[in-house]
Structures are given as C-alpha cells and as structure tokens.
Design a protein around this motif. Sequence first.
Motif: not given
Length: 230
Positions: A16-38
């Motif tokens: 922890i430091d007042s100069k450095y930024k930490n990364h935190f869990l912003r989002q957790k989501v389960t999805v299903s794949t789809a056919k690619p457009t490419y």
Amino acid sequence: MSVGLEVLNGNDRVLIDSKYKNHFLRQKVTVSTAKPTYNWIGSVARVTITDAVCPIVLWRSAAGFGFYSLTWQGSNAIASLHTPSGPGTSVTFYVFDTGVPSHSGYGLQVYNDQGELVYDALAKPLRIKSYVRGQGSLTTAMDPLNIPLAGEYAYGSGSFIGSIIGIMSGLILSYQVIHVFRYLVESGGVLKQQQFTPYSFESKAGFDTSTQFENTTFDYQVMVADVAGY
C-alpha cells in the motif's frame, strides 16, 4: 517516502502506498460463448467493462480459451475470448481494475494527492500467484507452460495469435494464409498452452512465381491469480 502511508511485506515490497494504484475485482460474470462474427472455427465470449480505466482480464473455464482482444467504445471496454469449443461453452470473467470507493462507512481507504483511490480494505485485490512471459514463433516448438494450479484460480494471457503467409513456386501460384491461435487449458492440475488453426485460406492462379514465406513471431505473457472467495 517522506509523507503519507506506506505498507511493506516481509520482502520489503510495497503493498500500500499513496503513490501506487492497486487493481481490485471490478466485475465477475459467467457467460456462454456465441458463434464469432469473423470467419473462425470455434466460438467467442465477450464482456463489457463500463467506465474502465486499465482493466486486467482473467478467466476460468473447463474449456480452453485464449485472449483475443480488448476494444474501446468511449469509456467502456469490451474483452473478447476465443475457444476451439462450439457456441454455448461457459466461461467466467474476472475483471480487475483500479478501485471504485466502497461506501460502507468503515474500513481503510487510501487516496493519492490527486484525490484518486489507490487502496480500499473492503475491495478484493488482484492476487498474482504465477507470471510467465516469453516469445513464440509458429515454426518453433511451443512452450507447454505446465503452470501448477492449486485452489481457486483465474488465468489470462496476452496475444497468442500468429499467421503463416506463403507463396509457392511452380506453374500454379498458391497463396496461402494460415492463422494459428494459442490458448490456455487446465489439464491434470496444471495450466497448459495449446494451439489450433481456426482459419485458413488458399487461392490459386496459373502463373509462375518464386517461393516466399512470412512467419509471425509474437510475445506472450500468462498470469495466474488466486480468486478464492471471489
């Protein structure tokens, strides 16, 4: 540091430091794949990250996935994964980004001199367990990685996409494009790197030419994070 708050671990690394930024869990989501457009074999999974700053996207799935792209639409980012498996394959995204303040009324929060949140005791931090980086080539042996996995984990990779472009000599010109996609899959308690060919194209014409080949060399990186309790 001369002023502010600084917390070190037993190896004198800054936590922890007042100069450095930490990364935190912003989002957790389960999805299903789809056919690619490419025009690729397999399927694709996407997640939209609203008000993204500098997201790190990890995932976990029983199927093999590779990181395809991170595109931006204004302040939102769209992360895409590709898998050799067909549409309907399940994958869980773990998106880590710089912090958004919690409003519980208790706990420790640290801000820098620009008023930006750099630490929140109630947020779930990115806990990196393993990190591997290297350089790959389509004509060299692939590093299988074999990163041990234990407990609950998520993982992610950098770009694993390469191409071989060939023009072969003879009475017939054969122009061939082959995409090779490298992805990550759990097998026997370890994380392995594998590859498949999701797309190939060949065109022929009736005139002579010399032989030419272009082989893509690319860098890769793999991160494994502890997400127990997330």
